[in-house]
Design an enzyme around this catalytic site. Structure first.
Site, PDB file in Angstrom:
ATOM      1  N   GLY C  55     -18.395   4.948  64.411  1.00 25.66           N
ATOM      2  CA  GLY C  55     -19.070   5.729  65.445  1.00 25.66           C
ATOM      3  C   GLY C  55     -19.508   4.797  66.560  1.00 25.66           C
ATOM      4  N   HIS C 279     -33.491  20.056  65.515  1.00 25.70           N
ATOM      5  CA  HIS C 279     -33.142  20.234  66.920  1.00 25.70           C
ATOM      6  C   HIS C 279     -33.462  21.663  67.328  1.00 25.70           C
ATOM      7  CE1 HIS C 279     -30.880  20.379  70.617  1.00 25.70           C
ATOM      8  NE2 HIS C 279     -30.739  19.072  70.552  1.00 25.70           N
ATOM      9  N   ARG C 343     -38.878  17.675  70.819  1.00 27.74           N
ATOM     10  CA  ARG C 343     -38.111  18.522  69.908  1.00 27.74           C
ATOM     11  C   ARG C 343     -38.939  19.127  68.784  1.00 27.74           C
ATOM     12  NH1 ARG C 343     -32.613  14.923  69.415  1.00 27.74           N
ATOM     13  NH2 ARG C 343     -31.854  15.616  71.426  1.00 27.74           N
ATOM     14  N   HIS C 414     -30.727  17.986  62.595  1.00 30.31           N
ATOM     15  CA  HIS C 414     -29.876  17.412  63.608  1.00 30.31           C
ATOM     16  C   HIS C 414     -29.729  15.906  63.483  1.00 30.31           C
ATOM     17  CE1 HIS C 414     -28.231  16.497  67.436  1.00 30.31           C
ATOM     18  NE2 HIS C 414     -29.318  15.940  67.875  1.00 30.31           N
ATOM     19  N   GLU C 438     -27.633   5.220  63.400  1.00 27.99           N
ATOM     20  CA  GLU C 438     -28.468   6.206  62.707  1.00 27.99           C
ATOM     21  C   GLU C 438     -28.680   5.821  61.243  1.00 27.99           C
ATOM     22  OE1 GLU C 438     -27.031  10.251  62.983  1.00 27.99           O
ATOM     23  OE2 GLU C 438     -28.713  11.057  61.855  1.00 27.99           O
ATOM     24  N   LEU C 454     -27.707   7.941  71.228  1.00 26.50           N
ATOM     25  CA  LEU C 454     -26.546   7.225  71.762  1.00 26.50           C
ATOM     26  C   LEU C 454     -26.977   5.842  72.223  1.00 26.50           C
ATOM     27  CD1 LEU C 454     -24.946  10.122  73.862  1.00 26.50           C
ATOM     28  CD2 LEU C 454     -24.392   9.399  71.546  1.00 26.50           C
TER      29      LEU C 454
END
Lengths: 278, 279, 651
Positions: C55, C279, C343, C414, C438, C454
């Site tokens: 990733g 989320h 969130r 999420h 993550e 990100l």
């Protein structure tokens, strides 16, 4: 713990009562391609799928068939899938003779059963091309796409070796068109749909993404030649049918293919000059 | 090739890379380059088809005008070049374009066949077990590999018929195209061949015209709609023009009833020449 | 509960050395980069590094390390590195560039991230993250990532959930995809150069250690079923988060905790397992058979207004509900931030109104996200240009046109802030084993800000690990890798082979998916958006029961010698069972509410999260002993030099 149980059905974490869907249900017959390995002979198996909720996605339908196969002690059908939100490019399938099914601009994972009718017979096959050998059942090997990228689908900047991002302005139109091309998810539907098994749409999208913007210019001609020629080691020749664009879940335009064709011949001329070859 | 440790079957190239030829021949070694050459030769051949069709309309001006037109072609280049030299150069060029167009078409078809091997390849397109549901590919694009050979065979037939006069026998008069055309096209089987072949030609032109912009990469999203219109127009013009000859001959609207000159390759041709000069 | 100390605030036993450098916060990273040992360029090729996962974090790390000269082997269970789930991130990536001249700075991004994480993150790490955010944008732009541009050709920014400055860079609604393609292309460049060996469809199933140090991994070739060992001087785990423990989440189907969990079982501490993020803007589920939940980018909250009908069980169509009978509850309760509250606040409030019976949609399981005002103000084309693909996606899934009818949204799992504990060098408690992205317990504390995932993945991969790994490797110059002939590899290989065989030989009646779904229900019910001591205790009794059933009644058909996705899933679900128990324990011990961890017993009178800074301003890292005993809880105290701890208030 107040309300925890309410949440259960709210977020769809299945409570027994939510079995019935609010939409209509369909009864379908599926003919699914099964093949044990790359060289094993394949054949169609027929499955009945009664009581399918129209809110289900096509892959969830396959999940249900698999669950039933496992319960019956059979080997489930292998199919590629991952994100199930239309971006990873993992899912594939020829559904009734169309790559990703008959909905335009849609991946199989986002194809919902409400697009089918009660009583439909649905034929499901793997994507086919010599460069996409079947791994098992509906899973094919699309690593030839990686070979095309490795040939030059990048800008050679090592980590850290760059100046401020705003030092190189990129015209908005160039950035937007580049993004149109870069939206390609590498699913291979273009190759599957192409009567010639050509990978022009994929390659041109990857090429245009980089060739259209200033950052991509230094390697433009070298990249074009390398990617095209690697593509041609694996895939057929484009005859401009336009099936690829129609099958493409991201609606990548045929114009990128024209762009690649133009850049390729230019590259042949420019590279000759660049390398001093007479 | 990248040293990926788990070289899956899909990583194995289907085609070998050939030793590169010197520029510009290397362009023709690649499929895209070959399509590019195909587009250029296509443009050349299309140009010929259109000019040939327009030239043939002289048929409707009668035998002597038709004769005059044929002579003009032989006299191209005026007094500067030996008679028929330029015509021969054009013929050779045309032949070369034809051969290259054919060669590239055949080799590219073979490439696509090999690239689709495991998928089966029937009648110029790979096969799925379920019926393919084409969206964009139309009849014209899918039949290029049939309309092409039909046109090719037709060209040979056409040459044998009207250039070499193989089966008109004694009725063939070298140098009197009006007579030869009318003579040949009065036969129903021949007229049918001309009709069928020209329909195939028009279909071929329809996809070819649209396609060559793509192959040359000279399209612009803004004018893509016009490309379709241009393809339709060119195919239509060629179709109507070329079909008019067999149809009108068969309908009896073009005949030799009011011909002033005799039909032979001596006095007949002299007569045609004199009549033409008198115009 | 086994504890390594007397109370929640007890001293660490010294195992958890975070290696945070001394000095002023703003200089720590810069100074540390100078003080770290370097590996001579010519010597780098003598080190072999294994990277698991491709990733954002894995691909960027593998590319950067090989550019430096290390020999890198990179593994992905996908068919191509480009499939990793980073690709699905929609909204954007933060960077403290201050291109918009609205007062952003490294310090502000640092401050916002610590505050947004509810003061449960390590300040030094967060500051470093904010610093390198600048380099990330430079790097990605140079790689050709087609970020959105202004007409002058410069980069465009937008504001994003929770931030009061516009610092988010984006590429339409596909920022994650474009950043991943950038990292993937950088990796492809190195693969082509021959300095990275790429293993696709190969899953890591164990970490191999020798004398307490990581020396390799065991993998299974997903196509041939072959179990193989790989050796290296260091192992980097970039294997993502564990949101799929909930079964339904916005994660991709294959996302799992297995690589991290096997490392945990080999000695890597697992930290803050209870910090999971919900989320707020996902599409509500439509039925029982749903396999995953789809997220709509949080950027939608910039222009959409969230509301529910005032009236309970209001079945009217939204356009028939007059303004006066609508409750714009976020705007009402949080006038300053309105629909842009963080969130967790947005999610919990949605849950509250739905629990009250004000939910909308056929199953009454959502709230409205209404764009009619912005469509009227800016026009349909402007909205389509900004959110077109999101709107299309929504319509495809629900069959409703969001230009005409308000969207329905509801929270879903999420992102997971918890993960493998790492020090300032991103090394786990197993020397030589690193964790990035993550997969580590990361820089987000108890809650992650929008557009920061990100940023963290790329920061770790491009700009942190390539520096820190050298410091540790420099000391090992001249040491050969542990040869594959060493008994540790044979031992681990046979363990993995046996474990794989075990799944095939249970021969029960139920599918892996069935167990996964059932596990998901328990975890969502009791370790979801709101937790209670009683619920967590219940989870701790129900999970082992289901787990026992799993080992007795699982059916995996097919063989281990070819592609068998049921077999792959079985191993992953087995690890989810163990993880779920840890999450419950972690949540149970953490007697406070913070960020994504909301304990119903600990809330303010207004229903806001009530932190307990005195007793819980620490990281909880759990040490594995065996399958039969519970893990030991270790703590790393969090010291806040720069940011004063305040109760978050978004009023």
């Amino acid at each position: 713990m107040s309300g925890a149980n309410d949440v259960t059905s709210q977020a769809g974490q299945t409570s027994q009562t939510s079995q019935q869907s609010h939409g209509r249900t369909l009864s379908l017959t599926l003919r699914i391609w099964r093949q044990d390995g790359p060289d094993a002979p394949g054949r169609f198996h027929t499955f009945d799928a009664p009581n399918i909720s129209e809110d289900m996605s096509f892959l969830e339908l396959l999940d249900i068939i698999n669950e039933r196969l496992i319960e019956g002690g059979d080997v489930p059908i292998e199919f590629d899938h991952d994100c199930r939100e239309g971006i990873c490019g993992m899912c594939s399938l020829m559904i009734n003779g169309r790559a990703h099914g008959h909905e335009l601009a849609t991946t199989t994972c986002q194809l919902h059963m409400r697009k089918f009718s009660d009583g439909d017979v649905i034929t499901v096959e793997p994507f086919r091309a010599k460069a996409f050998p079947v791994v098992r059942d509906l899973v094919v090997d699309r690593s030839s796409f990686d070979r095309i990228i490795e040939a030059g689908g990048y800008i050679s900047v090592n980590t850290g070796a760059v100046g401020d991002a705003n030092q190189t302005p990129v015209p908005k139109e160039a950035a937007d068109t580049s993004m149109d091309a870069a939206a390609c998810i590498g699913c291979g539907a273009c190759v599957a749909a192409c009567p010639n098994s050509a990978a022009q749409l994929f390659t041109s999208a990857k090429l245009a993404h980089l060739n259209l913007i200033p950052q991509g210019q230094p390697q433009r001609w070298e990249r074009t030649e390398a990617m095209v020629e690697t593509m041609e080691q694996f895939f057929g020749s484009c005859t401009n049918h336009g099936e690829c664009t129609e099958a493409c879940p991201k609606e990548i335009s045929l114009d990128f293919i024209a762009f690649m064709n133009r850049d390729y011949v230019k590259a042949k001329i420019k590279n000759r000059k660049l390398t001093g070859q007479s | 090739m990248a040293p990926t440790a788990t070289q899956a079957a899909g990583s194995a190239p289907v085609f070998k890379t050939k030793r590169p030829l010197p520029f510009p021949l290397n362009i023709y070694q690649s499929a895209i380059g070959r399509k590019w050459v195909m587009a250029w030769t296509g443009i050349g051949l299309l140009g010929f088809v259109i000019v040939h069709m327009i030239g043939n309309l002289h048929l409707y001006e009668g035998p002597s005008r038709m004769y005059e037109y044929a002579e003009t072609l032989r006299d191209l280049g005026g007094g500067l070049l030996p008679r028929t030299l330029l015509l021969w150069i054009m013929r050779v060029g045309l032949l070369a374009m034809f051969v290259v167009h054919l060669h590239s078409a055949y080799t590219l078809k073979e490439r696509s066949r090999l690239a689709s091997e495991r998928a089966g390849f029937v009648g110029g397109a790979k096969k799925y077990a379920s019926k393919r549901d084409y969206i964009a590919a139309n009849y014209a694009s899918r039949t290029m590999r049939w309309t092409g050979p039909i046109v090719g065979l037709y060209v040979l037939f056409h040459l044998a018929d009207l250039t070499w006069g193989w089966w008109l026998g004694d009725a063939y008069v070298r140098g009197d195209p009006y007579h030869n055309v009318v003579e040949s096209l009065s036969s129903i089987p021949v007229a049918i061949i001309y009709v069928v072949a020209n329909v195939a030609l028009a279909i071929h032109i329809f996809h070819g015209t649209w396609s060559m912009f793509q192959s040359l990469g000279v399209n612009n999203p803004r004018y893509n709609g016009l490309r379709r219109n241009l393809a339709t127009a060119l195919a239509g013009v060629v179709l109507v023009g070329n079909l008019s000859f067999p149809v009108l001959v068969q309908a009896g609207l073009v005949d030799e009833d009011n011909r002033d000159c005799p039909i032979n390759d001596t006095t007949g041709l002299e007569c045609l020449g004199e009549t033409a000069e008198a115009h | 509960m086994a504890e390594s100390h007397s109370g929640p605030n007890g001293a660490s036993n010294g195992v958890l050395d975070s290696r945070v450098p001394d000095g002023p916060m703003a200089d720590k990273w810069t100074d540390h980069k100078f003080s770290m040992k370097l590996v001579n360029p010519n010597n780098k090729r003598r080190f072999e590094i294994i990277v698991v996962g491709t990733g954002l974090a894995g691909a960027s790390a593998a590319a950067s390390l090989s550019e430096l000269g290390y020999r890198v082997k990179v593994f992905t269970f996908h068919d191509s590195p480009r499939r990793a789930h980073s690709i699905a991130a929609q909204g954007g990536i933060n960077a403290a560039k201050n291109y918009t001249n609205d007062g952003d700075s490294v310090h502000r991004l640092f401050y916002d991230t610590v505050k947004g994480g509810d003061y449960r993150s390590r300040e030094a790490n967060v500051h470093r993250l904010a610093e390198v955010s600048l380099n990330i944008i430079d790097q990605c732009a140079a790689q050709g990532v087609p970020f959105a541009r202004e007409y002058g050709g410069l980069l465009d920014n937008r504001s994003f959930g929770g931030a009061q400055v516009s610092r988010t860079f984006y590429a339409r609604g596909q920022t994650g995809q474009q950043l991943l393609l950038g990292a993937y292309q950088a990796l492809a460049k190195q693969v082509a150069a021959g300095s990275v060996e790429l293993y696709t469809r190969t899953e890591m199933l164990d970490l191999v250690t020798k004398d307490g140090r990581a020396c390799g991994i065991i993998t299974r070739d997903l196509i041939s079923g072959e179990i193989a060992a790989h050796t290296g001087h260091a192992v980097v785990l970039a294997t993502g988060g564990y949101g799929n423990v909930y079964y339904l989440s916005t994660n991709a189907m294959a996302c799992n905790v297995t690589a991290a969990w096997r490392a945990h079982r080999r000695g890597a501490y697992f930290a803050n397992a209870c910090y999971t993020q919900i989320h707020p803007t996902c599409i509500p589920a439509s039925d029982e058979f749903q396999s995953k939940l789809t997220l709509m980018s949080e950027s939608l909250r910039n222009d959409g207004r969230i509301w529910v009908p005032e009236q309970l069980d209001d079945a009217r169509s939204p356009d028939l509900i007059p303004e006066s009978e609508r409750d714009y509850y976020l705007e009402r309760k949080y006038p300053a931030f309105g629909n842009l509250v963080p969130r967790d606040v947005a999610s919990r409030n949605a849950k509250t109104v739905v629990d009250q019976g004000k939910g909308v949609g056929p199953l009454r399981n959502g709230v409205y996200l209404d764009f009619s005002e912005v469509i009227e103000r800016d026009g349909h084309p402007a909205v389509a240009a900004k959110y077109g693909n999101l709107f299309d996606m929504y319509e495809r899934i629900t069959g409703e046109n969001p230009y005409a009818v308000p969207m329905r949204i509801y929270p879903a799992i999420h992102y997971t802030m918890g993960g493998l504990w790492v020090d300032y060098h991103l090394m786990t408690t197993v020397p030589g084993c690193y964790s990035i992205g993550e997969a580590n317990f990361s820089d987000h504390g108890a809650n992650r800000l929008g557009a920061s995932a990100l940023m963290q993945g790329l920061a770790d991969g491009y700009f942190v690990l390539p520096y820190t790994i050298g410091d540790d490797l420099a000391a090992r110059l001249g040491e050969p890798v542990v040869p594959l002939s060493d008994p540790v590899f044979a031992q681990a290989t046979s363990e993995v082979t046996d474990a794989t065989q075990r799944f095939l030989s249970i021969g029960g009646t139920r599918s892996v998916d069935w167990f996964h779904r059932e596990l998901g229900k328990i975890v969502w019910d009791y370790i979801g958006m709101e937790r209670t001591a009683a619920g967590l205790e219940k989870a701790l009794s129900e999970i082992p029961a289901l787990e026992a059933e799993f080992w007795a009644d699982l059916r995996v058909s097919g063989s281990g010698a070819n592609l068998n996705s049921s077999l792959e899933k079985a191993g992953r679900v087995a690890d989810f069972f163990e993880l779920a128990k840890l999450m419950a324990r972690d949540a149970l011990v953490r007697e406070e509410s913070c960020g994504g961890h909301f304990r119903a017993e600990h809330q303010t009178p207004e229903g806001e999260a009530q932190r307990d800074d005195e007793n819980f301003a620490h990281v909880a890292a759990w040490e594995w002993h065996s399958s039969d005993t519970t893990q030991t809880r270790h703590i790393e105290e969090l010291e806040f030099e720069e940011v004063a701890l305040t109760q978050r208030s978004y009023k």
